[in-house]
Write an enzyme that holds these catalytic residues in place. Structure first.
Site, PDB file in Angstrom:
ATOM      1  N   THR A 345     -10.914  32.332 -18.639  1.00 28.47           N
ATOM      2  CA  THR A 345     -12.387  32.362 -18.535  1.00 28.47           C
ATOM      3  C   THR A 345     -12.899  31.075 -17.902  1.00 28.47           C
ATOM      4  O   THR A 345     -12.141  30.127 -17.683  1.00 28.47           O
ATOM      5  CB  THR A 345     -13.043  32.492 -19.923  1.00 28.47           C
ATOM      6  OG1 THR A 345     -12.785  31.293 -20.659  1.00 28.47           O
ATOM      7  CG2 THR A 345     -12.523  33.695 -20.690  1.00 28.47           C
ATOM      8  N   CYS A 346     -14.205  31.030 -17.671  1.00 26.71           N
ATOM      9  CA  CYS A 346     -14.790  29.808 -17.129  1.00 26.71           C
ATOM     10  C   CYS A 346     -15.450  28.997 -18.238  1.00 26.71           C
ATOM     11  O   CYS A 346     -16.319  28.173 -17.981  1.00 26.71           O
ATOM     12  CB  CYS A 346     -15.779  30.152 -16.025  1.00 26.71           C
ATOM     13  SG  CYS A 346     -16.989  31.322 -16.594  1.00 26.71           S
ATOM     14  N   LEU A 347     -15.054  29.244 -19.476  1.00 25.38           N
ATOM     15  CA  LEU A 347     -15.613  28.483 -20.595  1.00 25.38           C
ATOM     16  C   LEU A 347     -14.799  27.208 -20.785  1.00 25.38           C
ATOM     17  O   LEU A 347     -13.574  27.273 -20.941  1.00 25.38           O
ATOM     18  CB  LEU A 347     -15.552  29.305 -21.884  1.00 25.38           C
ATOM     19  CG  LEU A 347     -16.308  30.630 -21.888  1.00 25.38           C
ATOM     20  CD1 LEU A 347     -15.991  31.423 -23.158  1.00 25.38           C
ATOM     21  CD2 LEU A 347     -17.804  30.373 -21.773  1.00 25.38           C
ATOM     22  N   GLU A 348     -15.470  26.079 -20.788  1.00 25.23           N
ATOM     23  CA  GLU A 348     -14.753  24.808 -20.983  1.00 25.23           C
ATOM     24  C   GLU A 348     -13.983  24.813 -22.300  1.00 25.23           C
ATOM     25  O   GLU A 348     -12.905  24.262 -22.414  1.00 25.23           O
ATOM     26  CB  GLU A 348     -15.730  23.620 -20.967  1.00 25.23           C
ATOM     27  CG  GLU A 348     -16.256  23.242 -19.588  1.00 25.23           C
ATOM     28  CD  GLU A 348     -15.216  22.536 -18.690  1.00 25.23           C
ATOM     29  OE1 GLU A 348     -14.047  22.436 -19.070  1.00 25.23           O
ATOM     30  OE2 GLU A 348     -15.607  22.114 -17.579  1.00 25.23           O
ATOM     31  N   ILE A 383     -15.594  38.778 -18.388  1.00 24.90           N
ATOM     32  CA  ILE A 383     -14.768  38.409 -17.225  1.00 24.90           C
ATOM     33  C   ILE A 383     -13.620  39.391 -16.945  1.00 24.90           C
ATOM     34  O   ILE A 383     -13.390  39.750 -15.811  1.00 24.90           O
ATOM     35  CB  ILE A 383     -14.247  36.953 -17.310  1.00 24.90           C
ATOM     36  CG1 ILE A 383     -15.474  36.019 -17.376  1.00 24.90           C
ATOM     37  CG2 ILE A 383     -13.326  36.632 -16.151  1.00 24.90           C
ATOM     38  CD1 ILE A 383     -15.182  34.562 -17.193  1.00 24.90           C
TER      39      ILE A 383
END
Ligand SMILES: Cc1ncc(COP(=O)(O)O)c(C=O)c1O
Length: 416
Positions: A345-348, A383
């Site tokens: 995912t693009c979650l930090e 996503i």
């Protein structure tokens, strides 16, 4: 419990079903289930398991619970419908939850018992009973009690160990007593985040006091919810700090107290004892395989990116270091120190494992264990769709439990 797989198995499953992949260890679940059941029944034979659907309602798992003679614990119309779909009758469904939906009334009409969560919900049942005078409605109350859990739960009807003018449960019993065709046949509680033996001692003591105070005769059942620890691998257990009680230790408190209070009654007059294990039963019986996609260094920190994400495995992977096994598949090996495994995912914050030191290569497979609760049922369509799930039994032979989701599965409810 042993859910460790061999390289041959892991590679074979991924070749057949793709990566990432959920693996349900059927034999381990069966053993764990029977261990809890038999340990409790050895002391109080009228015990049964009401399996918590929300924790993992994979149809093959709930069907296995049914085959083993367990009840279905549901908290919504969706879960109730699912229980019906795998063949449950209302009498074997424990209907909980703060918002039960309209299926509640079908359930009550079919002789099912619902655990009422609030006075407002009780009002709707009273209204239903009044408009169906030929029905005999049976219900129980979920009581909100303080077992020294250290927080105020939002669930259940307010009740106190000692008599209190604040107790909404007084009003609840008072209202039911006025109704000719409603009977309170049981008492229920469930308090989260309190898995210690002392918490269970408190639960039992307070529930007994409430039964003595509010019931004219022995209830048909006492349901203590769940909140027992699951059986864990030492690598995970040690992260909880302190002793993890065994099923035998819980049974010593709960089943023994039931036996002391009701054991001398004829069996048909003894109340049934239920608990509602979810995490307690399933967490250790499911594992997950992910593949290494990239290994990189960013400002002195190693990041290993996988083809899966935290959403696949549930919150446990953010809270604890899951037990893992790494399987090399021939790629160029890199040595990493204190690496963070991260999701696609693009979650930090999508960290699925922290603090890995060792050798890894792109294409390696990692088995993450103890991911049975709030994992596949919690995976958002964020996503990417979710992956497939297989069951393996004694000799490791796999069978499909859920195919991988497709883009169409996720988007067919949207208007294009
Ligand atoms: C009402 C109820 N019963 C049972 C459970 C499952 O408990 P556990 O996962 O501790 O076994 C839960 C979990 O939140 C619950 O809310």
């Amino acid at each position: 419990m042993n859910c460790e797989l061999t390289k041959e198995q892991v590679v074979g499953y991924v070749q057949q079903y793709g990566s990432p992949l959920y693996i349900f260890h059927g034999e381990e679940f069966r053993k764990n289930y029977l261990d809890l059941l038999n340990t409790m029944r050895a002391i109080y034979p009228k015990y049964n398991i009401a399996y918590s659907y929300k924790t993992n309602y994979t149809p093959k798992i709930i069907s296995l619970v049914k085959e083993l003679g367990g009840l279905a614990e549901v908290v919504s119309e969706m879960e109730y419908t699912l229980a019906k779909r795998v063949g449950y009758e209302s009498k074997d469904i424990v209907y909980n939850g703060p918002v039960k939906g309209n299926a509640l009334f079908e359930h009550l009409a079919e002789d099912g018992v619902a655990n009422i969560d609030s006075l407002d919900e009780l009002d709707t049942v009273i209204e239903f009973a009044a408009s169906h005078p030929s029905l005999k409605i049976k219900l129980a109350f979920r009581v909100n009690i303080d077992i020294e859990q250290g927080f105020i739960s939002r669930f259940g009807v307010d009740a106190y160990e000692e008599e209190s003018k604040d107790a909404e449960i007084d009003k609840a019993f008072e209202l039911v007593r006025k109704e000719k065709n409603i009977e309170v046949v049981g008492l229920h509680c469930h308090i989260g985040r309190s898995r210690s033996i002392d918490a269970w001692k408190n639960r039992v003591r307070i529930m007994f006091k409430l039964i003595d105070r509010y019931f004219d005769k022995t209830p048909e059942f006492i349901d203590l919810g769940s909140g027992m620890n699951s059986v864990m691998e030492p690598a995970l257990a040690c992260q909880f700090g302190g002793h993890i009680p065994t099923f035998a230790e819980y049974a010593d408190v709960v089943a023994t107290a039931m036996n002391e209070k009701y054991g001398s009654l004829p069996v048909e007059e003894q109340p049934a004892l239920y608990t509602e294990p979810g995490t307690t039963l399933i967490s250790g019986c499911m594992s997950f395989i992910g593949s290494v996609k990239t290994i990189k260094n960013v400002k002195g920190k190693s990041y290993v990116t996988f083809d899966c994400c935290g959403g696949n495995m549930g919150d446990i992977c953010h809270l604890k270091q899951l037990p893992i096994s790494v399987f090399h598949r021939g790629g160029e090996i890199k040595k990493v120190e204190d690496a963070i495994f991260v999701g696609y995912t693009c979650l930090e914050h999508d960290h699925i494992y922290e603090g890995f030191s060792g050798e890894l290569a792109v294409g390696d497979l990692v088995q993450f264990r103890n991911v049975g609760s709030y994992s596949n049922v919690f995976k958002p369509p964020f996503i990417l769709p979710n992956c497939a799930m297989i069951q393996i039994d004694g000799d490791g032979t796999p069978s499909l439990m859920k195919r991988a989701e497709t883009i169409d599965d996720l988007f067919h409810t949207y208007v294009f």
